[in-house]
Scaffold this active site. Sequence first.
Site, mmCIF file in Angstrom:
data_model
loop_
_atom_site.group_PDB
_atom_site.id
_atom_site.type_symbol
_atom_site.label_atom_id
_atom_site.label_comp_id
_atom_site.label_asym_id
_atom_site.label_seq_id
_atom_site.Cartn_x
_atom_site.Cartn_y
_atom_site.Cartn_z
ATOM 1 N N LYS A 11 46.809 33.957 -32.964
ATOM 2 C CA LYS A 11 46.089 34.097 -34.401
ATOM 3 C C LYS A 11 45.939 35.450 -34.836
ATOM 4 O O LYS A 11 46.302 36.390 -34.037
ATOM 5 C CB LYS A 11 44.725 33.410 -33.957
ATOM 6 N N HIS A 117 46.199 29.392 -30.525
ATOM 7 C CA HIS A 117 46.237 28.000 -30.873
ATOM 8 C C HIS A 117 47.700 27.296 -30.324
ATOM 9 O O HIS A 117 48.443 27.580 -30.063
ATOM 10 C CB HIS A 117 46.496 27.758 -32.385
ATOM 11 N N GLU A 128 51.755 19.415 -37.074
ATOM 12 C CA GLU A 128 51.947 21.036 -37.115
ATOM 13 C C GLU A 128 53.189 21.493 -36.975
ATOM 14 O O GLU A 128 53.293 22.620 -37.860
ATOM 15 C CB GLU A 128 50.939 21.503 -35.916
HETATM 16 P P1 ATP Z 1 42.608 25.713 -32.016
HETATM 17 O O1 ATP Z 1 42.536 24.218 -32.902
HETATM 18 O O2 ATP Z 1 42.276 26.782 -33.033
HETATM 19 O O3 ATP Z 1 43.640 25.881 -31.084
HETATM 20 P P2 ATP Z 1 40.927 24.313 -30.211
HETATM 21 O O4 ATP Z 1 42.051 23.051 -30.469
HETATM 22 O O5 ATP Z 1 40.762 24.590 -28.754
HETATM 23 O O6 ATP Z 1 41.135 25.413 -31.288
HETATM 24 P P3 ATP Z 1 39.374 23.081 -32.337
HETATM 25 O O7 ATP Z 1 38.252 22.008 -31.732
HETATM 26 O O8 ATP Z 1 40.524 22.441 -32.885
HETATM 27 O O9 ATP Z 1 39.484 23.933 -31.026
HETATM 28 O O10 ATP Z 1 38.605 24.179 -33.181
HETATM 29 C C1 ATP Z 1 39.419 24.996 -33.928
HETATM 30 C C2 ATP Z 1 38.979 26.190 -34.177
HETATM 31 O O11 ATP Z 1 37.577 26.082 -34.614
HETATM 32 C C3 ATP Z 1 38.481 26.782 -32.687
HETATM 33 O O12 ATP Z 1 39.666 27.676 -32.140
HETATM 34 C C4 ATP Z 1 37.263 27.700 -32.849
HETATM 35 O O13 ATP Z 1 37.685 29.091 -33.416
HETATM 36 C C5 ATP Z 1 36.702 27.023 -34.125
HETATM 37 N N1 ATP Z 1 35.360 26.038 -33.666
HETATM 38 C C6 ATP Z 1 35.612 24.974 -33.156
HETATM 39 N N2 ATP Z 1 34.323 24.415 -32.643
HETATM 40 C C7 ATP Z 1 33.405 25.551 -33.100
HETATM 41 C C8 ATP Z 1 32.205 25.654 -33.127
HETATM 42 N N3 ATP Z 1 31.277 24.616 -32.763
HETATM 43 N N4 ATP Z 1 31.515 26.644 -33.644
HETATM 44 C C9 ATP Z 1 32.269 27.626 -34.298
HETATM 45 N N5 ATP Z 1 33.639 27.457 -34.260
HETATM 46 C C10 ATP Z 1 34.129 26.508 -33.650
HETATM 47 MG MG MG Z 2 42.541 22.455 -32.392
#
Ligand code: ATP
Ligand code: MG
Length: 139
Positions: A11, A117, A128
């Site tokens: 990222k 990610h 993706e």
């Molecule tokens: P990514 O998809 O970015 O790899 P992830 O799969 O671990 O991360 P996701 O649930 O897909 O997590 O969320 C995507 C992104 O959104 C996270 O990487 C984080 O930066 C942000 N995010 C997720 N949940 C929250 C939250 N509750 N508050 C703030 N930011 C969040």
């Molecule tokens: Mg994710």
Amino acid sequence: MAVEQTFAMVKPDGVRRGLTGTIIARLEAKGFTIKAMKLMRISRELAERHYGEHQGKPFFEGLVSFITSGPVVAMVVEGENAILEWRKMMGATNPKDAAPGTIRGDLATTIDENVVHGSDAPATAEREIGIFFDPGELV
Ligand code: ATP
Ligand code: MG
């Protein structure tokens, strides 16, 4: 177990902080193969597509502005059980919960800027990879 492809990304915070090499080194040391890789800027349209599942959530705008804030390194990574294994190497979404030894556990401190990610399931990986790469870009 089977050989899978996943979509992995360094990222903007990871690229800005000079962690791209460290992250690629971890992938390679694990035994994964990079099938495609590019340094790129994510447009707002691409960001909204990539994070479509989060549209409407309170953190969505911040997430889109962060992921478009600087170049990222997008990759297709292949290996045995690559989708789950890469998620394990990344660690928990919130670095506060990420174990030492994981990328987020070792290299990140806040949920907004968590360095890497990875696709979370086979259907997500296929989607993706398809939005970031043309089939001809894979070696
Ligand atoms: P990514 O998809 O970015 O790899 P992830 O799969 O671990 O991360 P996701 O649930 O897909 O997590 O969320 C995507 C992104 O959104 C996270 O990487 C984080 O930066 C942000 N995010 C997720 N949940 C929250 C939250 N509750 N508050 C703030 N930011 C969040
Ligand atoms: Mg994710």
